[in-house]
Each structure stands twice: as structure tokens, then as C-alpha cells.
Scaffold this motif. Structure first.
Motif, PDB file in Angstrom:
ATOM      1  N   ARG A  57       0.772  -0.832  -0.244  1.00  0.00           N
ATOM      2  CA  ARG A  57       0.111   0.480   0.314  1.00  0.00           C
ATOM      3  C   ARG A  57       0.878   1.209   0.017  1.00  0.00           C
ATOM      4  O   ARG A  57       1.873   1.203   1.563  1.00  0.00           O
ATOM      5  CB  ARG A  57      -0.492   0.474   1.134  1.00  0.00           C
ATOM      6  CG  ARG A  57      -2.034  -1.229   1.251  1.00  0.00           C
ATOM      7  CD  ARG A  57      -2.704  -1.153   0.503  1.00  0.00           C
ATOM      8  NE  ARG A  57      -3.980  -0.330   0.088  1.00  0.00           N
ATOM      9  CZ  ARG A  57      -4.688  -0.243  -0.817  1.00  0.00           C
ATOM     10  NH1 ARG A  57      -5.055  -0.726  -1.304  1.00  0.00           N
ATOM     11  NH2 ARG A  57      -5.816   1.026  -0.561  1.00  0.00           N
ATOM     12  N   THR A  59       1.631   5.034   0.500  1.00  0.00           N
ATOM     13  CA  THR A  59       0.793   6.165   0.230  1.00  0.00           C
ATOM     14  C   THR A  59       1.696   7.200   0.181  1.00  0.00           C
ATOM     15  O   THR A  59       3.003   7.734   0.264  1.00  0.00           O
ATOM     16  CB  THR A  59      -0.103   6.478   1.523  1.00  0.00           C
ATOM     17  OG1 THR A  59       1.366   6.022   2.736  1.00  0.00           O
ATOM     18  CG2 THR A  59      -0.602   5.444   1.934  1.00  0.00           C
ATOM     19  N   GLU A  76      -4.743  13.703  -1.393  1.00  0.00           N
ATOM     20  CA  GLU A  76      -3.569  12.223  -0.651  1.00  0.00           C
ATOM     21  C   GLU A  76      -4.181  10.593  -1.824  1.00  0.00           C
ATOM     22  O   GLU A  76      -5.033  10.606  -2.152  1.00  0.00           O
ATOM     23  CB  GLU A  76      -4.344  11.961   0.601  1.00  0.00           C
ATOM     24  CG  GLU A  76      -4.032  13.029   1.337  1.00  0.00           C
ATOM     25  CD  GLU A  76      -2.522  12.940   2.121  1.00  0.00           C
ATOM     26  OE1 GLU A  76      -1.910  12.128   1.848  1.00  0.00           O
ATOM     27  OE2 GLU A  76      -2.258  14.404   2.721  1.00  0.00           O
ATOM     28  N   ASP A  78      -3.573   6.690  -1.897  1.00  0.00           N
ATOM     29  CA  ASP A  78      -3.358   5.175  -1.342  1.00  0.00           C
ATOM     30  C   ASP A  78      -3.430   4.820  -2.538  1.00  0.00           C
ATOM     31  O   ASP A  78      -4.861   3.675  -2.961  1.00  0.00           O
ATOM     32  CB  ASP A  78      -4.025   5.678   0.062  1.00  0.00           C
ATOM     33  CG  ASP A  78      -4.293   3.843   0.680  1.00  0.00           C
ATOM     34  OD1 ASP A  78      -3.237   3.454   0.410  1.00  0.00           O
ATOM     35  OD2 ASP A  78      -4.662   3.648   1.691  1.00  0.00           O
TER      36      ASP A  78
END
Length: 163
Positions: A57, A59, A76, A78
Motif C-alpha cells: 500500500r 501512500t 492524498e 493510497d
């Protein structure tokens, strides 16, 4: 960042955890450097049934400028990153990541995946109205008062046919 994966392929280790950050502040994307903060990745490389798989993952914050209204924004992200790792390929067109000497250049792979995941058009919001083509006012802040009906000077002769 090179990750040594030999122990996964030989069966000595079943899982290799990953929790790292990279500084991609010098990476350019359409003429800007949008990664002002570190990119963080958490996940693992696992070996199961003879298959070595990378699962992460990732980010990060994308600092850009809206393509319609030129307003700076930060968004943002992710994103999931998954790849099958191999030490040899039978054909060049496969979707596998080929490792040389059992080493994975993780930072390069993640950087490529991030750039492929980003949209080609950067908008501050989905319904961005852009700038007025006549006065340049940001239409997200309100109407500008310019007349909406303008004729391209190159097509002004055709307007006479309608009158």
C-alpha cells in the motif's frame, strides 16, 4: 533501494515485511515536482506455492496545480501495488517483474507504478469550472460578468450569414 529476495526463492523465508519511505521530491511529472513529502510504502513480499508476490500500500501527497483554474492543490493518494516476481522469463511481453541476481529495485518499481496511477489531467476538484477565457477570472469563485457570447474573429464573416 535494493531488496534481496534470494531467501524467498530458496524457501528459507516465507515473508519479507516492507515498511519504508522514499524522497521523490526531485521526480518530475509534466514539468512539476509534485512529491514534496515522503512517499510511504507498507506491505510484504511473500513466497507461497512457488510464487513470489509483492503486495504494498503506497501512500503519498500529490502537490499540483489545477489544469483548468491554475489553483494549487494537495491530494492524498493510497494505491495498491502488486507484482509477481520472477528470476527468468520465457517471453518478453509478460506482466512479471524480472529480478537480476535476486535483487528488486523497489524504489524504481514504486515510482513507476505511482506515475502510471496518476491522472493525466490534474484538477483541484471534479467540477472545476476553470478560468474565464476573456478576463481570466477563476469561475469557481463566481461569475465574472463577461458576455458569454463571443465570436472567434476568424469566424466573424460566417456570423454575418446568420444575421
Amino acid at each position: 533501494m535494493l531488496v534481496q529476495c534470494r531467501s524467498l526463492f530458496t524457501g528459507e523465508v516465507k515473508t519479507l515485511p516492507i515498511d519504508t519511505e522514499w524522497d521523490f521530491s526531485q521526480v518530475e511529472f509534466y514539468g512539476i515536482c509534485p512529491f514534496k513529502q515522503p512517499v510511504h510504502a507498507v506491505g510484504e513480499i511473500t513466497a507461497r506455492a512457488g510464487v513470489v508476490k509483492l503486495s504494498l500500500r503506497v501512500t503519498f501527497t500529490f502537490d499540483g496545480q489545477c489544469d483548468r483554474c491554475l489553483t494549487p492543490f494537495a491530494r492524498e493518494y493510497d494505491i495498491p501495488v502488486e507484482h509477481i516476481l520472477v528470476t527468468s522469463l520465457e517471453n518478453e511481453d509478460s506482466d512479471y517483474v524480472l529480478l537480476e541476481n535476486y535483487q528488486l529495485a523497489l524504489d524504481e518499481l514504486v515510482q513507476t507504478d505511482i506515475l502510471l496511477e496518476l491522472p493525466y489531467k490534474n484538477l483541484c476538484r471534479e467540477d472545476c469550472r476553470g478560468l474565464c477565457p476573456q478576463c481570466g477570472k477563476n469561475l469557481n469563485e463566481g461569475l465574472c460578468g463577461c458576455t458569454a457570447k463571443t465570436v472567434d474573429p476568424r469566424l466573424a464573416v460566417l456570423q454575418q450569414l446568420l444575421n
